[in-house]
Design a protein around this motif. Structure first.
Motif, PDB file in Angstrom:
ATOM      1  N   ARG A 171      13.262  -5.223 -17.648  1.00  0.00           N
ATOM      2  CA  ARG A 171      13.532  -5.852 -16.356  1.00  0.00           C
ATOM      3  C   ARG A 171      13.525  -4.817 -15.238  1.00  0.00           C
ATOM      4  O   ARG A 171      12.866  -4.999 -14.204  1.00  0.00           O
ATOM      5  N   ASP A 172      14.227  -3.711 -15.413  1.00  0.00           N
ATOM      6  CA  ASP A 172      14.299  -2.672 -14.388  1.00  0.00           C
ATOM      7  C   ASP A 172      12.933  -2.018 -14.174  1.00  0.00           C
ATOM      8  O   ASP A 172      12.524  -1.745 -13.042  1.00  0.00           O
ATOM      9  N   LYS A 173      12.239  -1.777 -15.258  1.00  0.00           N
ATOM     10  CA  LYS A 173      10.927  -1.115 -15.172  1.00  0.00           C
ATOM     11  C   LYS A 173       9.944  -1.957 -14.359  1.00  0.00           C
ATOM     12  O   LYS A 173       9.228  -1.427 -13.490  1.00  0.00           O
ATOM     13  N   ASN A 174       9.918  -3.253 -14.604  1.00  0.00           N
ATOM     14  CA  ASN A 174       8.996  -4.131 -13.879  1.00  0.00           C
ATOM     15  C   ASN A 174       9.346  -4.206 -12.393  1.00  0.00           C
ATOM     16  O   ASN A 174       8.451  -4.223 -11.540  1.00  0.00           O
ATOM     17  N   LEU A 175      10.636  -4.257 -12.081  1.00  0.00           N
ATOM     18  CA  LEU A 175      11.050  -4.318 -10.681  1.00  0.00           C
ATOM     19  C   LEU A 175      10.709  -3.022  -9.946  1.00  0.00           C
ATOM     20  O   LEU A 175      10.278  -3.044  -8.787  1.00  0.00           O
ATOM     21  N   ILE A 176      10.911  -1.904 -10.606  1.00  0.00           N
ATOM     22  CA  ILE A 176      10.586  -0.614  -9.971  1.00  0.00           C
ATOM     23  C   ILE A 176       9.090  -0.525  -9.671  1.00  0.00           C
ATOM     24  O   ILE A 176       8.679  -0.085  -8.592  1.00  0.00           O
ATOM     25  N   GLN A 177       8.278  -0.950 -10.620  1.00  0.00           N
ATOM     26  CA  GLN A 177       6.829  -0.875 -10.438  1.00  0.00           C
ATOM     27  C   GLN A 177       6.317  -1.861  -9.388  1.00  0.00           C
ATOM     28  O   GLN A 177       5.174  -1.743  -8.952  1.00  0.00           O
ATOM     29  N   SER A 178       7.143  -2.819  -9.000  1.00  0.00           N
ATOM     30  CA  SER A 178       6.734  -3.760  -7.957  1.00  0.00           C
ATOM     31  C   SER A 178       7.017  -3.238  -6.556  1.00  0.00           C
ATOM     32  O   SER A 178       6.708  -3.904  -5.570  1.00  0.00           O
ATOM     33  N   ILE A 179       7.596  -2.035  -6.468  1.00  0.00           N
ATOM     34  CA  ILE A 179       7.903  -1.429  -5.165  1.00  0.00           C
ATOM     35  C   ILE A 179       6.750  -0.511  -4.766  1.00  0.00           C
ATOM     36  O   ILE A 179       6.472   0.476  -5.450  1.00  0.00           O
ATOM     37  N   PRO A 180       6.063  -0.789  -3.670  1.00  0.00           N
ATOM     38  CA  PRO A 180       4.978   0.098  -3.226  1.00  0.00           C
ATOM     39  C   PRO A 180       5.553   1.373  -2.621  1.00  0.00           C
ATOM     40  O   PRO A 180       6.584   1.344  -1.942  1.00  0.00           O
ATOM     41  N   LEU A 181       4.901   2.476  -2.875  1.00  0.00           N
ATOM     42  CA  LEU A 181       5.360   3.764  -2.360  1.00  0.00           C
ATOM     43  C   LEU A 181       4.546   4.171  -1.143  1.00  0.00           C
ATOM     44  O   LEU A 181       3.354   3.893  -1.046  1.00  0.00           O
ATOM     45  N   SER A 182       5.218   4.858  -0.242  1.00  0.00           N
ATOM     46  CA  SER A 182       4.585   5.241   1.024  1.00  0.00           C
ATOM     47  C   SER A 182       3.615   6.396   0.824  1.00  0.00           C
ATOM     48  O   SER A 182       3.817   7.272  -0.028  1.00  0.00           O
ATOM     49  N   GLN A 183       2.544   6.393   1.625  1.00  0.00           N
ATOM     50  CA  GLN A 183       1.564   7.476   1.606  1.00  0.00           C
ATOM     51  C   GLN A 183       2.024   8.661   2.451  1.00  0.00           C
ATOM     52  O   GLN A 183       1.455   9.739   2.367  1.00  0.00           O
ATOM     53  N   GLY A 189       6.393  -3.677   5.376  1.00  0.00           N
ATOM     54  CA  GLY A 189       6.253  -3.113   6.719  1.00  0.00           C
ATOM     55  C   GLY A 189       5.862  -1.646   6.695  1.00  0.00           C
ATOM     56  O   GLY A 189       5.164  -1.160   7.595  1.00  0.00           O
ATOM     57  N   LEU A 190       6.305  -0.930   5.665  1.00  0.00           N
ATOM     58  CA  LEU A 190       5.958   0.482   5.530  1.00  0.00           C
ATOM     59  C   LEU A 190       4.455   0.641   5.309  1.00  0.00           C
ATOM     60  O   LEU A 190       3.822   1.551   5.869  1.00  0.00           O
ATOM     61  N   ILE A 191       3.875  -0.244   4.504  1.00  0.00           N
ATOM     62  CA  ILE A 191       2.427  -0.210   4.276  1.00  0.00           C
ATOM     63  C   ILE A 191       1.680  -0.596   5.543  1.00  0.00           C
ATOM     64  O   ILE A 191       0.690   0.048   5.921  1.00  0.00           O
ATOM     65  N   LEU A 192       2.148  -1.655   6.204  1.00  0.00           N
ATOM     66  CA  LEU A 192       1.487  -2.132   7.417  1.00  0.00           C
ATOM     67  C   LEU A 192       1.520  -1.080   8.516  1.00  0.00           C
ATOM     68  O   LEU A 192       0.548  -0.919   9.262  1.00  0.00           O
TER      69      LEU A 192
END
Length: 411
Positions: free
Chosen positions: A164-176, A354-357
């Motif tokens: 559960r935690d692993k899937n949620l973490i991977q659903s968070i996009p990281l900033s460039q 918003g961080l991606i946008l």
């Protein structure tokens, strides 16, 4: 307030109170008059001030309160303390309400602890539930990232966290780009992470209180809170129906691809979702005003993302490729209406999306490029490339030294 309501006009005589003030605060559908408690308005306004202490910790007023009342912690961890002033007592009354909806947006990950911090994108439980290994209690989220890329260390996630935690973490996009972590309002019905005074939430809390006092029915706090936010979202949806029914320029868009104006490039982009393993596919094709294709790209990114974030990530990857090609004056076309409108909007968005946008808008401005919505029928080439990237572990990019003209008009 009850005396004021029932008092006879122009007379010092007290009127007959036909109903108690508490029952007057019931909604009209429940037999009341829908009055609000002044205390709740006061609490709503105080909550907004408390939110500033959380979201703007470097402001002068936040630093003053921190120096006096929570020198070694944050407002969300603060206690009443000895000899507190009335203002501090009042602000602290809102801490519980804020703690239910506050979330941590991940930027660099250096300022957020993995455990005991609400940073996961889960409405019901934003905390890590996996057991903390010895010695990692103070580990930051940044330790879960790969040092050479903007991705998560999947091997480490598989070793430390439950599914559960692993899937949620991977659903968070990281900033460039290097940016700080920050507090956002996870209960924002628009999903932008902005805190506003929602009297509907307080009204829901008040109704729950009335149910306990008068009907003996206890409603869990989480249900009260999220029901109120759902009602607010429905209210927004209802009040926007007239906008959806109004004529729109989007309805006038052609269903067939057309070349860009002279001296401009056009880049069609699309994203596809894959589940085994979880990742997104990206496809794009770049052509000149003559219709000549000068480059195309397809590939995949690991992670289990929503469709909106997937489309935004696809546009981000395409803009990076356009920058590497040293192109400018590019019209980026996508069939993701929500993302295109968000990229054009000037409304603040402090969420992960918003961080991606923000990154995309900034890079597009540097490239003198713009964004445009196009229907799926006019974006089939990019869509096909995105769907075909399911078997790829990275990106395949091609630049044609002798551009060929491809007919999009019948696609």
């Amino acid at each position: 307030m009850n005396s004021f309501w029932w008092e006879k006009t122009g007379s010092n005589q007290r009127g007959l109170r036909w109903m108690s003030w508490d029952k007057l605060t019931y909604h009209k559908s429940e037999g009341g008059l829908g009055f609000r408690k002044i205390h709740l308005y006061h609490l709503a306004l105080l909550s907004k001030q408390s939110w500033k202490l959380v979201s703007e910790p470097n402001s002068l007023v936040a630093q003053v309160f921190k120096a006096h009342y929570y020198t070694s912690s944050s407002f969300l961890e603060a206690n009443l303390g000895a000899n507190p002033r009335y203002v501090w007592r009042s602000l602290l009354e809102t801490k519980y309400l804020l703690s239910r909806g506050v979330r941590r947006r991940i930027g660099s990950g250096h300022q957020t602890l993995i455990w005991d911090t609400p940073w996961l994108p889960d409405v019901s439980n934003p905390y890590i539930v996996s057991a903390c290994p010895p010695g990692l209690q103070l580990s930051a989220v940044s330790s879960l990232r790969l040092s050479d890329t903007c991705g998560w260390d999947v091997d480490l996630l598989n070793e430390v966290f439950e599914e559960r935690d692993k899937n949620l973490i991977q659903s968070i996009p990281l900033s460039q780009r290097e940016c700080e972590d920050r507090w956002i309002w996870g209960a924002d019905p628009l999903g932008k992470g902005i805190y506003t005074v929602k009297t509907m939430v307080l009204w829901g809390i008040w109704n729950a209180r009335n149910n306990v006092v008068w009907n003996g029915k206890l409603t869990p706090t989480t249900i009260v809170f999220h029901t109120a936010m759902d009602q607010h979202a429905q209210w927004l949806k209802t009040n926007k129906r007239h906008e959806n029914n109004a004529p729109s320029s989007i309805q006038q868009i052609s269903t067939a691809w057309c070349p860009p104006p002279s001296c401009f490039f056009k880049c069609n982009v699309d994203a596809a979702l894959f589940t085994d393993p979880p990742r997104i596919g990206v496809g794009c094709i770049i052509c000149y005003s003559s219709g000549a294709v000068i480059s195309d790209m397809c590939g995949s990114l690991p992670g289990s993302f929503s469709s909106i974030i997937a489309e935004a990530l696809a546009i981000r990857e395409v803009l990076k490729w356009i920058n590497e090609l040293n192109l400018s004056k590019v019209i980026v076309e996508s069939d993701a209406l929500v993302v295109v409108e968000a990229l054009r909007s000037t409304i603040q968005d402090v969420s992960s999306l918003g961080l991606i946008l923000e990154y995309c808008s900034s890079l597009a401005s540097e490239l003198h490029s713009s964004f445009s919505f196009v229907r799926r029928s006019a974006n089939q080439m990019a869509h096909s490339l995105a769907r075909s990237s399911g078997s790829l572990s990275g990106f395949v990019r091609r630049v044609f030294s002798q551009p060929s003209v491809v007919s999009f008009f019948n696609v």
